[in-house]
Write an enzyme that holds these catalytic residues in place. Structure first.
Site, PDB file in Angstrom:
ATOM      1  N   ASP A 178       0.856  -1.186   0.000  1.00 46.41           N
ATOM      2  CA  ASP A 178       0.000   0.000   0.000  1.00 46.41           C
ATOM      3  C   ASP A 178       0.894   1.239   0.000  1.00 46.41           C
ATOM      4  O   ASP A 178       1.729   1.403   0.901  1.00 46.41           O
ATOM      5  CB  ASP A 178      -0.889  -0.006   1.243  1.00 46.41           C
ATOM      6  CG  ASP A 178      -2.028   0.998   1.147  1.00 46.41           C
ATOM      7  OD1 ASP A 178      -1.825   2.081   0.549  1.00 46.41           O
ATOM      8  OD2 ASP A 178      -3.113   0.719   1.675  1.00 46.41           O
ATOM      9  N   ARG A 252      -1.180  -9.685 -13.181  1.00 43.72           N
ATOM     10  CA  ARG A 252      -2.285  -9.023 -13.868  1.00 43.72           C
ATOM     11  C   ARG A 252      -2.407  -7.569 -13.396  1.00 43.72           C
ATOM     12  O   ARG A 252      -2.586  -6.647 -14.200  1.00 43.72           O
ATOM     13  CB  ARG A 252      -3.581  -9.785 -13.613  1.00 43.72           C
ATOM     14  CG  ARG A 252      -4.781  -9.235 -14.364  1.00 43.72           C
ATOM     15  CD  ARG A 252      -6.001 -10.125 -14.202  1.00 43.72           C
ATOM     16  NE  ARG A 252      -6.477 -10.161 -12.821  1.00 43.72           N
ATOM     17  CZ  ARG A 252      -6.391 -11.229 -12.031  1.00 43.72           C
ATOM     18  NH1 ARG A 252      -5.841 -12.338 -12.478  1.00 43.72           N
ATOM     19  NH2 ARG A 252      -6.847 -11.202 -10.794  1.00 43.72           N
TER      20      ARG A 252
END
Length: 282
Positions: A178, A252
């Site tokens: 994060d 991805r």
């Protein structure tokens, strides 16, 4: 039509409901009843340790039937609740004395699985707080026939500080943590000098810290604090960021970011032998 599938009664011991793959699942359970009786605990360390600024946010999201089944079936075998109350014997945990790498924050586990499959002689202790991701990684490992992955549930700081012994790790992976982009939240970022102090005490000399982020200001901060830390040296001659190594798969999520023009930076730093430390094995 709702995409959730309500179960009127939980299955009995050893029984596993048959659901269509990918169907989300909601258990009907009494208040206070654990979400997965044989799976990860909601708060394994509880209030046993001091309150502090966390680098992660537990996320609640739906768990598919396949993930729920994996959590119930495989957690007792391959799962670890980070309670901070005992010291881990990593050879016992994995059933061998192969090298162990800690991965903090693995998302849905696809990259973790690919790296573990490509290097079966390395054990991966993968830690996250996201229940669907935990179930997904367990399911992927089971389907792939891999036995060199263990999934940790909880706070990696407590794991490092309370449950791992000095020089017990051969490496650390932190991929796309994060970024906490707002300035007032920068103190929540994981890669800080204090975290590196702790990590250095658990990684043997020669072990690699590998970070990757698509948030350029965070990449610059990572580079700055790792370069300044006396326990680590940049593996890139002359310093700076490293090219993405072949062994880190393109995920991805990363591919989507690259399509949007994001720049992904890798950092590869080696744990060095302090001059005041005795040689390993002495």
């Amino acid at each position: 039509m709702s995409d959730s599938h309500t179960i009127p009664e939980p299955p009995g011991p050893g029984e596993h409901p048959s659901h269509a793959p990918g169907v989300s699942i909601r258990h009907s359970r009494a208040k206070g009843e654990p979400r997965f009786p044989d799976g990860p605990k909601a708060d394994p360390a509880g209030s046993h340790f001091e309150r502090r600024i966390r680098s992660f946010q537990p996320r609640r999201s739906r768990v598919t039937a396949g993930q729920a089944d994996a959590l119930q079936r495989l957690w007792p075998k391959w799962g670890l609740d980070i309670d901070g109350r005992h010291t881990l014997d990593l050879a016992e945990l994995f059933g061998n004395d192969h090298r162990v790498v800690l991965e903090i924050g693995f998302g849905m586990g696809e990259a973790t699985l690919q790296m573990a499959a490509a290097d079966p002689e390395t054990n991966v202790l993968a830690v996250d707080v996201h229940t669907p991701g935990q179930g997904n990684l367990l399911n992927l490992a089971d389907q792939s026939g891999l036995s060199n992955i263990r999934v940790g549930n909880g706070d990696a700081i407590i794991l490092l500080r309370e449950m791992l012994t000095p020089d017990s790790l051969d490496g650390l992976r932190v991929y796309f943590p994060d970024p906490w982009p707002k300035k007032r939240h920068h103190k929540r970022r994981l890669i800080q000098p204090e975290f590196l102090d702790l990590a250095a005490s658990r990684i043997r000399p020669g072990g690699i810290v590998h970070c990757a982020t698509d948030w350029e200001p965070y990449a610059e901060q990572m580079l700055e604090v790792l370069t300044a830390h006396p326990a680590f040296e940049n593996t890139v001659p002359g310093g700076g960021f490293a090219p993405r190594p072949d062994f880190r798969p393109l995920t991805r999520f990363e591919g989507q970011g690259l399509d949007k023009g994001h720049v992904v930076n890798d950092l590869l730093f080696r744990r060095v032998q302090h001059h005041d430390q005795p040689p390993t094995g002495a």
